[in-house]
Design an enzyme around this catalytic site. Structure first.
Site, PDB file in Angstrom:
ATOM      1  N   ASP A   1       2.916   5.638  -1.332  1.00  0.00           N
ATOM      2  CA  ASP A   1       1.866   6.478  -1.890  1.00  0.00           C
ATOM      3  C   ASP A   1       2.522   7.413  -2.906  1.00  0.00           C
ATOM      4  O   ASP A   1       3.665   7.836  -2.722  1.00  0.00           O
ATOM      5  CB  ASP A   1       1.204   7.266  -0.765  1.00  0.00           C
ATOM      6  CG  ASP A   1      -0.002   8.056  -1.225  1.00  0.00           C
ATOM      7  OD1 ASP A   1      -0.275   8.077  -2.433  1.00  0.00           O
ATOM      8  OD2 ASP A   1      -0.669   8.652  -0.368  1.00  0.00           O
TER       9      ASP A   1
ATOM     10  N   GLY B   1       0.183  12.116  -4.287  1.00  0.00           N
ATOM     11  CA  GLY B   1      -0.936  12.897  -4.805  1.00  0.00           C
ATOM     12  C   GLY B   1      -1.781  13.531  -3.718  1.00  0.00           C
ATOM     13  O   GLY B   1      -2.115  14.715  -3.788  1.00  0.00           O
TER      14      GLY B   1
ATOM     15  N   GLN C   1     -10.962   6.487  -8.288  1.00  0.00           N
ATOM     16  CA  GLN C   1     -11.532   7.701  -7.724  1.00  0.00           C
ATOM     17  C   GLN C   1     -13.005   7.809  -8.160  1.00  0.00           C
ATOM     18  O   GLN C   1     -13.589   6.821  -8.550  1.00  0.00           O
ATOM     19  CB  GLN C   1     -10.707   8.917  -8.162  1.00  0.00           C
ATOM     20  CG  GLN C   1      -9.338   9.015  -7.498  1.00  0.00           C
ATOM     21  CD  GLN C   1      -9.410   9.389  -6.021  1.00  0.00           C
ATOM     22  OE1 GLN C   1     -10.474   9.721  -5.485  1.00  0.00           O
ATOM     23  NE2 GLN C   1      -8.267   9.335  -5.341  1.00  0.00           N
TER      24      GLN C   1
ATOM     25  N   GLY D   1      -9.796   8.346  -2.256  1.00  0.00           N
ATOM     26  CA  GLY D   1     -10.804   9.392  -2.199  1.00  0.00           C
ATOM     27  C   GLY D   1     -11.955   9.104  -1.257  1.00  0.00           C
ATOM     28  O   GLY D   1     -13.033   9.687  -1.403  1.00  0.00           O
TER      29      GLY D   1
ATOM     30  N   ASP E   1      -4.420   1.340   5.368  1.00  0.00           N
ATOM     31  CA  ASP E   1      -3.436   2.121   6.112  1.00  0.00           C
ATOM     32  C   ASP E   1      -4.119   3.342   6.684  1.00  0.00           C
ATOM     33  O   ASP E   1      -5.161   3.774   6.181  1.00  0.00           O
ATOM     34  CB  ASP E   1      -2.287   2.568   5.201  1.00  0.00           C
ATOM     35  CG  ASP E   1      -2.697   3.762   4.339  1.00  0.00           C
ATOM     36  OD1 ASP E   1      -2.263   4.883   4.635  1.00  0.00           O
ATOM     37  OD2 ASP E   1      -3.479   3.575   3.374  1.00  0.00           O
TER      38      ASP E   1
ATOM     39  N   HIS F   1       1.444   0.437  21.278  1.00  0.00           N
ATOM     40  CA  HIS F   1       0.198  -0.225  21.679  1.00  0.00           C
ATOM     41  C   HIS F   1      -0.833  -0.207  20.551  1.00  0.00           C
ATOM     42  O   HIS F   1      -1.415  -1.239  20.205  1.00  0.00           O
ATOM     43  CB  HIS F   1      -0.404   0.445  22.915  1.00  0.00           C
ATOM     44  CG  HIS F   1      -1.848   0.104  23.095  1.00  0.00           C
ATOM     45  ND1 HIS F   1      -2.268  -1.040  23.743  1.00  0.00           N
ATOM     46  CD2 HIS F   1      -2.977   0.722  22.653  1.00  0.00           C
ATOM     47  CE1 HIS F   1      -3.590  -1.100  23.696  1.00  0.00           C
ATOM     48  NE2 HIS F   1      -4.041  -0.042  23.054  1.00  0.00           N
TER      49      HIS F   1
END
Length: 376
Positions: free
Chosen positions: A92, A95, A194, A221, A271, A340
């Site tokens: 990433d 930001g 965005q 966003g 993610d 887990h």
């Protein structure tokens, strides 16, 4: 980086694909464990590889830049060698972390100045600098610097923010194409869409991103305060425009149900810190529902954590024992829960892929969403 679609579903936008990088292949749809500072909290790399079966993990530009710093990572030969992870890494741009420091950062055309959360030192991130940092980190996929406005932002602010993100994107894309990888493997650059919760802004952003022709694209966003129905609507709006022959990455999302709904709408990569963060607080996600391991109901339940679980820890430890660990504040509780949850998330996207290929994803997803949202 290369991407090919393996299978699609006639009833949904879901697709199974394959991303090829110099550090290995990634079968999509995929969930990516978050390793913010070069480590997935409480989890060994061997567990990520062999038990959880992670195919790609994340690092974060902001955190790695501040600590240990680029000098150390460059001396190590890049993040892959520094943290002993020989599979793909995505970084990433930092930001989101910078913009969460609302009282300690200042936006301007050049970039964003901010003060470190560690020692208060002052720094400047520009679109060009975050490319350079990610070159030093050596991630397989790097992200553009953007501003992530809150989900409740009004139209005027959202548009102003988007225009700044677009100007930064042009500069970052130019600098990416003028620079080279440092460690002998290729790197891809993903722009970020965005536009907050406004359809016309999201459409404008998606067209601008698609026109660049990058190797993959991201949707940012979302899951930042807006209703979940609005998030799904914005994913649909954006994916109508983003090219089908490139992977689509939905950033920072989310619950198991969120992930399944995103896949249904054509998302390939996701993610979130939820499986590890919530796990460390005693929340376990399973294919049968959600368990709070601090609940007294588990105190004398000596059955396996999850008999049909995706990880070895599910069969080794009982519910009663894991509850005991949490009540006693033992570190092992956090490790077991993290392993887990991550194994379950990877199992979930793997099953989604299998059902996409089999052609019955829609039926399976509808039933699974109902199951994974139950409270056990």
């Amino acid at each position: 980086m290369d991407y090919k679609i393996v299978s699609t579903n006639k009833d949904t936008k879901a697709r199974a694909g394959l991303i090829s990088t110099d550090h290995g292949d990634i079968e999509t749809p995929i969930f990516m464990p978050v390793g913010t500072v070069g480590s997935v909290k409480a989890v060994h790399m061997s567990e990520l590889r062999d038990d959880i079966k992670a195919q790609i993990i994340l690092g974060n530009t902001y955190h790695l830049y501040l600590r240990p710093g680029m000098d150390i990572i460059e001396q190590a030969g890049g993040l892959h060698k520094f943290n002993s992870w020989n599979r793909p890494i995505l970084t990433d741009s930092g930001g989101f972390q910078v913009f969460s420091l609302s009282e300690n950062r200042k936006l301007k055309e050049e970039g964003v100045t901010f003060r470190s959360h560690i020692d208060g030192s002052k720094h400047l991130f520009t679109p060009e600098k975050v490319v350079d940092i990610q070159r030093s980190i050596g991630s397989d996929i790097m992200m553009a610097l953007d501003e992530c406005p809150p989900g409740t932002s009004d139209y005027k602010y959202s548009e102003k923010s988007l225009r700044l993100t677009q100007r930064w994107l042009e500069r970052g894309w130019k600098h990416f194409n003028e620079t080279q990888p440092r460690y002998g493997h290729s790197q891809a650059f993903f722009p970020i869409v965005q536009g907050c919760t406004y359809t016309d802004l999201r459409q404008d952003a998606a067209k601008h991103v698609a026109d660049l022709g990058a190797e993959g694209n991201a949707i940012g966003g979302l899951a930042v305060g807006e209703p979940v129905e609005v998030m799904y609507e914005m994913i649909e709006v954006v994916n109508e425009i983003l090219p089908e022959d490139r992977p689509r990455y939905l950033m920072g999302v989310g619950t198991p149900a969120n992930i399944l709904e995103a896949i249904d709408r054509g998302v390939d990569m996701m993610d979130c810190v939820m499986p590890t963060r919530n796990g460390r607080n005693g929340m376990l996600f399973t294919q049968h529902g959600i368990m709070n391991m601090r609940n007294k109901k588990w105190a004398d339940d000596f059955s396996p954590l999850q008999e049909d679980g995706a990880s070895a820890v599910d069969r080794i430890y009982s519910k009663a024992y894991v509850r005991h660990l949490f009540i006693a504040n033992e570190l092992l509780a956090m490790q077991i829960a993290s392993i887990h949850n991550l194994a379950f998330y990877l199992w979930l996207v793997g099953e989604a892929r299998r059902h996409i290929i089999a052609g019955d994803f829609k039926t399976w997803k509808t039933a699974m969403v109902e199951r994974v949202t139950r409270r056990l």
